[in-house]
Motif scaffolding. Structure first.
Motif, PDB file in Angstrom:
ATOM      1  N   PRO A  88      -3.351 -15.587  -6.201  1.00 17.95           N
ATOM      2  CA  PRO A  88      -3.931 -14.245  -6.083  1.00 17.95           C
ATOM      3  C   PRO A  88      -3.756 -13.342  -7.301  1.00 17.95           C
ATOM      4  CG  PRO A  88      -1.827 -14.291  -4.972  1.00 17.95           C
ATOM      5  CD  PRO A  88      -2.074 -15.690  -5.441  1.00 17.95           C
ATOM      6  N   HIS A  89      -3.149 -13.831  -8.372  1.00 17.19           N
ATOM      7  CA  HIS A  89      -2.877 -12.988  -9.540  1.00 17.19           C
ATOM      8  C   HIS A  89      -4.102 -12.172  -9.980  1.00 17.19           C
ATOM      9  CE1 HIS A  89      -0.135 -16.364  -9.501  1.00 17.19           C
ATOM     10  NE2 HIS A  89       0.615 -15.867 -10.454  1.00 17.19           N
ATOM     11  N   THR A  90      -5.234 -12.870 -10.146  1.00 15.98           N
ATOM     12  CA  THR A  90      -6.411 -12.217 -10.727  1.00 15.98           C
ATOM     13  C   THR A  90      -7.127 -11.282  -9.759  1.00 15.98           C
ATOM     14  OG1 THR A  90      -7.697 -14.221 -10.226  1.00 15.98           O
ATOM     15  CG2 THR A  90      -6.814 -13.998 -12.468  1.00 15.98           C
ATOM     16  N   VAL A  91      -6.647 -11.236  -8.527  1.00 16.76           N
ATOM     17  CA  VAL A  91      -7.156 -10.235  -7.572  1.00 16.76           C
ATOM     18  C   VAL A  91      -6.154  -9.092  -7.449  1.00 16.76           C
ATOM     19  CG1 VAL A  91      -7.863  -9.791  -5.188  1.00 16.76           C
ATOM     20  CG2 VAL A  91      -8.472 -11.962  -6.298  1.00 16.76           C
ATOM     21  N   LEU A  92      -4.884  -9.426  -7.270  1.00 19.27           N
ATOM     22  CA  LEU A  92      -3.875  -8.396  -7.042  1.00 19.27           C
ATOM     23  C   LEU A  92      -3.567  -7.581  -8.294  1.00 19.27           C
ATOM     24  CD1 LEU A  92      -1.313 -10.260  -4.736  1.00 19.27           C
ATOM     25  CD2 LEU A  92      -3.128  -8.674  -4.087  1.00 19.27           C
ATOM     26  N   GLN A  93      -3.587  -8.199  -9.471  1.00 17.38           N
ATOM     27  CA  GLN A  93      -3.269  -7.453 -10.695  1.00 17.38           C
ATOM     28  C   GLN A  93      -4.210  -6.267 -10.907  1.00 17.38           C
ATOM     29  OE1 GLN A  93      -3.081 -10.231 -13.964  1.00 17.38           O
ATOM     30  NE2 GLN A  93      -1.023 -10.922 -13.455  1.00 17.38           N
ATOM     31  N   PRO A  94      -5.527  -6.458 -10.867  1.00 16.78           N
ATOM     32  CA  PRO A  94      -6.415  -5.303 -11.051  1.00 16.78           C
ATOM     33  C   PRO A  94      -6.300  -4.271  -9.932  1.00 16.78           C
ATOM     34  CG  PRO A  94      -7.598  -7.342 -11.503  1.00 16.78           C
ATOM     35  CD  PRO A  94      -6.295  -7.726 -10.861  1.00 16.78           C
ATOM     36  N   LEU A  95      -5.995  -4.718  -8.712  1.00 15.96           N
ATOM     37  CA  LEU A  95      -5.812  -3.767  -7.610  1.00 15.96           C
ATOM     38  C   LEU A  95      -4.579  -2.906  -7.833  1.00 15.96           C
ATOM     39  CD1 LEU A  95      -6.642  -5.943  -4.454  1.00 15.96           C
ATOM     40  CD2 LEU A  95      -8.033  -4.117  -5.426  1.00 15.96           C
ATOM     41  N   ALA A  96      -3.571  -3.483  -8.457  1.00 17.92           N
ATOM     42  CA  ALA A  96      -2.309  -2.760  -8.654  1.00 17.92           C
ATOM     43  C   ALA A  96      -2.377  -1.744  -9.790  1.00 17.92           C
ATOM     44  CB  ALA A  96      -1.175  -3.751  -8.909  1.00 17.92           C
ATOM     45  N   GLY A  97      -3.322  -1.923 -10.717  1.00 21.32           N
ATOM     46  CA  GLY A  97      -3.420  -0.983 -11.837  1.00 21.32           C
ATOM     47  C   GLY A  97      -4.263  -1.547 -12.958  1.00 21.32           C
ATOM     48  N   SER A  98      -4.370  -0.814 -14.041  1.00 22.83           N
ATOM     49  CA  SER A  98      -5.179  -1.236 -15.179  1.00 22.83           C
ATOM     50  C   SER A  98      -4.477  -2.366 -15.928  1.00 22.83           C
ATOM     51  CB  SER A  98      -5.414  -0.054 -16.127  1.00 22.83           C
ATOM     52  OG  SER A  98      -6.143  -0.471 -17.262  1.00 22.83           O
TER      53      SER A  98
ATOM     54  N   VAL B 133     -10.899 -12.750  -2.229  1.00 24.45           N
ATOM     55  CA  VAL B 133     -10.813 -11.325  -2.544  1.00 24.45           C
ATOM     56  C   VAL B 133     -10.630 -10.520  -1.255  1.00 24.45           C
ATOM     57  CG1 VAL B 133     -12.118  -9.319  -3.359  1.00 24.45           C
ATOM     58  CG2 VAL B 133     -12.073 -11.418  -4.727  1.00 24.45           C
ATOM     59  N   GLU B 134     -11.382 -10.873  -0.229  1.00 29.27           N
ATOM     60  CA  GLU B 134     -11.249 -10.181   1.064  1.00 29.27           C
ATOM     61  C   GLU B 134      -9.839 -10.369   1.631  1.00 29.27           C
ATOM     62  OE1 GLU B 134     -13.327 -10.154   5.519  1.00 29.27           O
ATOM     63  OE2 GLU B 134     -14.109 -11.464   3.949  1.00 29.27           O
ATOM     64  N   GLU B 135      -9.355 -11.613   1.581  1.00 31.81           N
ATOM     65  CA  GLU B 135      -8.020 -11.914   2.108  1.00 31.81           C
ATOM     66  C   GLU B 135      -6.930 -11.183   1.336  1.00 31.81           C
ATOM     67  OE1 GLU B 135      -4.990 -15.767   2.058  1.00 31.81           O
ATOM     68  OE2 GLU B 135      -7.158 -16.109   1.988  1.00 31.81           O
ATOM     69  N   TYR B 136      -7.018 -11.217   0.005  1.00 33.36           N
ATOM     70  CA  TYR B 136      -5.962 -10.619  -0.809  1.00 33.36           C
ATOM     71  C   TYR B 136      -6.038  -9.099  -0.812  1.00 33.36           C
ATOM     72  CZ  TYR B 136      -5.372 -15.401  -2.530  1.00 33.36           C
ATOM     73  OH  TYR B 136      -5.166 -16.749  -2.630  1.00 33.36           O
ATOM     74  N   THR B 137      -7.212  -8.555  -0.602  1.00 33.83           N
ATOM     75  CA  THR B 137      -7.327  -7.099  -0.504  1.00 33.83           C
ATOM     76  C   THR B 137      -6.616  -6.600   0.749  1.00 33.83           C
ATOM     77  OG1 THR B 137      -9.422  -7.085  -1.727  1.00 33.83           O
ATOM     78  CG2 THR B 137      -8.918  -5.143  -0.405  1.00 33.83           C
ATOM     79  N   GLU B 138      -6.765  -7.345   1.834  1.00 32.40           N
ATOM     80  CA  GLU B 138      -6.025  -7.009   3.047  1.00 32.40           C
ATOM     81  C   GLU B 138      -4.518  -7.141   2.808  1.00 32.40           C
ATOM     82  OE1 GLU B 138      -6.979  -5.779   6.067  1.00 32.40           O
ATOM     83  OE2 GLU B 138      -8.812  -5.427   4.913  1.00 32.40           O
ATOM     84  N   GLY B 139      -4.146  -8.188   2.061  1.00 29.21           N
ATOM     85  CA  GLY B 139      -2.746  -8.378   1.720  1.00 29.21           C
ATOM     86  C   GLY B 139      -2.221  -7.243   0.862  1.00 29.21           C
ATOM     87  N   ALA B 140      -3.069  -6.751  -0.040  1.00 25.42           N
ATOM     88  CA  ALA B 140      -2.675  -5.635  -0.917  1.00 25.42           C
ATOM     89  C   ALA B 140      -2.378  -4.385  -0.105  1.00 25.42           C
ATOM     90  CB  ALA B 140      -3.767  -5.356  -1.947  1.00 25.42           C
ATOM     91  N   LYS B 141      -3.100  -4.187   0.980  1.00 26.81           N
ATOM     92  CA  LYS B 141      -2.836  -3.043   1.849  1.00 26.81           C
ATOM     93  C   LYS B 141      -1.469  -3.214   2.531  1.00 26.81           C
ATOM     94  CE  LYS B 141      -7.730  -2.243   2.894  1.00 26.81           C
ATOM     95  NZ  LYS B 141      -8.794  -2.304   3.946  1.00 26.81           N
ATOM     96  N   ALA B 142      -1.177  -4.448   2.960  1.00 25.21           N
ATOM     97  CA  ALA B 142       0.121  -4.695   3.589  1.00 25.21           C
ATOM     98  C   ALA B 142       1.271  -4.525   2.613  1.00 25.21           C
ATOM     99  CB  ALA B 142       0.135  -6.117   4.179  1.00 25.21           C
ATOM    100  N   LEU B 143       0.996  -4.849   1.348  1.00 27.07           N
ATOM    101  CA  LEU B 143       2.021  -4.702   0.313  1.00 27.07           C
ATOM    102  C   LEU B 143       2.159  -3.259  -0.181  1.00 27.07           C
ATOM    103  CD1 LEU B 143       1.245  -7.888  -1.820  1.00 27.07           C
ATOM    104  CD2 LEU B 143       3.282  -7.496  -0.425  1.00 27.07           C
ATOM    105  N   GLY B 144       1.221  -2.403   0.213  1.00 26.48           N
ATOM    106  CA  GLY B 144       1.256  -1.017  -0.225  1.00 26.48           C
ATOM    107  C   GLY B 144       0.657  -0.798  -1.602  1.00 26.48           C
ATOM    108  N   ILE B 145      -0.061  -1.800  -2.139  1.00 33.27           N
ATOM    109  CA  ILE B 145      -0.705  -1.659  -3.441  1.00 33.27           C
ATOM    110  C   ILE B 145      -1.855  -0.677  -3.347  1.00 33.27           C
ATOM    111  CG2 ILE B 145      -1.995  -2.884  -5.236  1.00 33.27           C
ATOM    112  CD1 ILE B 145      -0.467  -5.403  -4.483  1.00 33.27           C
ATOM    113  N   ILE B 146      -2.624  -0.772  -2.260  1.00 36.19           N
ATOM    114  CA  ILE B 146      -3.736   0.128  -2.012  1.00 36.19           C
ATOM    115  C   ILE B 146      -3.636   0.646  -0.577  1.00 36.19           C
ATOM    116  CG2 ILE B 146      -5.286  -0.939  -3.695  1.00 36.19           C
ATOM    117  CD1 ILE B 146      -6.601  -2.455  -1.383  1.00 36.19           C
ATOM    118  N   GLN B 147      -4.343   1.715  -0.306  1.00 30.45           N
ATOM    119  CA  GLN B 147      -4.328   2.296   1.040  1.00 30.45           C
ATOM    120  C   GLN B 147      -5.404   1.673   1.920  1.00 30.45           C
ATOM    121  OE1 GLN B 147      -1.889   4.444   1.946  1.00 30.45           O
ATOM    122  NE2 GLN B 147      -1.096   3.984  -0.102  1.00 30.45           N
TER     123      GLN B 147
END
Length: 318
Positions: free
Chosen positions: A96-106, A304-318
């Motif tokens: 998931p690096h290439t999905v979570l990294q951009p979600l977390a910031g620039s 992307v759909e799966e990791y975006t949901e994961g990003a919400k659980a991780l608190g990366i995005i709301q």
């Protein structure tokens, strides 16, 4: 007039020659460069080295591996599209690096900027404890976690990683509260488990090969039991829908023509079917996949759909 026609003919012939040089029919006709966006020695490097030994057998040409580590892969991925799109430079790519990294910031790139052409394996997440641990089964660990909320600590290879996502899913599905402790890579996180700094680890199954009997694997996030660990149950066997890990593949610059993208995907697919390669990968704890360029859009969209949901659980995005 004659000069103009001659000029046009020269231009056309030149274009034809250039097209011929790029034709998949004779591609590749010189060595290729394979950039790994991490240091040597990790799972990305190991699997690329296994590919390298088969590359010339499949293509008739060698592939040269180079390393461009930095920022968890982001340094190389942010520069991928500045490289020549002639098919002779490829780069390792991870999710998931290439999905979570951009979600977390620039990080200098967006997920959609990248052009993966083939994902050829994943390293499944797994729960490890050291050999001396009180936990012999996943059930015992869960029972302890339920009785002692927050006291079970999991070492993992960094924040916002596949290990981190797996720990979140595990907490939710097992209805437990555990504490995830991020480290700066697989090596340090395994050291923490071995040294007793954490009670357990959410690591990649490949770590079980390098550490041998020093670690006990309690469950693995694969669809089926791994050939290298036939006695280790999958999470699914134990009633938990946890499948996945770090997916690894090959990407090209965005300027690479469609036919060359497909040709590179075909090369990787052929290597995936070589018996020696299959044995090395399975013995190493890797799970082979064969997600080619023709399947890439759907595969990436689902991840992307799966990791975006994961990003919400991780608190990366709301």
């Amino acid at each position: 007039m004659k000069k103009t026609v001659a000029t046009i003919l020269v231009a056309l012939l030149g274009a034809a020659g250039s097209a011929a040089a790029q034709s998949p029919a004779d591609f590749p006709n010189k060595p290729m460069t394979y950039i790994i966006p991490f240091n040597a020695g990790g799972e990305s490097d190991i699997s690329a080295r296994f590919q390298q030994s088969e590359w010339e057998n499949v293509t008739g040409q060698q592939v040269v591996i180079q390393y461009q580590p930095g920022a968890g892969g982001a340094q190389a991925w942010s520069q991928l599209n500045s490289l020549p799109g002639d098919g002779y430079t490829i780069m390792g790519i991870n999710m998931p690096h290439t999905v979570l990294q951009p979600l977390a910031g620039s990080v200098g790139y967006a997920t959609e900027d990248l052009t993966p052409v083939h994902y050829f394996h994943y390293t499944p997440d797994a729960i490890f404890v050291r050999a001396e641990s009180q936990f012999n089964t996943l059930g015992e660990l869960i029972e302890y976690a339920k009785a002692n909320p927050g006291l079970v600590t999991f070492a993992g290879s960094g924040s916002n990683s596949s290990n981190n996502l797996a720990a979140i899913r595990f907490n939710s599905q097992a209805d437990v509260v555990t504490t995830y402790v991020p480290f700066s890579g697989t090596g340090p996180s395994i050291t923490a488990v071995l040294g007793g700094s954490t009670m357990a680890g959410f690591n990649y199954a490949t770590s079980g090969i390098s550490q041998g009997d020093a670690l006990r694997m309690l469950a693995v996030a694969a669809e089926e039991r791994l050939p290298a660990f036939p006695d280790v149950p999958t999470f699914k066997e134990l009633g938990y829908d946890i499948v996945g890990g770090a997916y690894r593949g090959v990407a090209v610059p965005a300027s690479t023509p469609e036919d060359l993208r497909q040709s590179i995907s075909d090369i990787v697919s052929k290597i995936n079917s070589q018996p020696d390669f299959v044995k090395k990968m399975e013995d190493g704890g890797f799970v082979l996949t064969d997600i080619g360029y023709d399947k890439m859009d759907d595969f990436v969209a689902k991840r992307v759909e799966e990791y975006t949901e994961g990003a919400k659980a991780l608190g990366i995005i709301q």
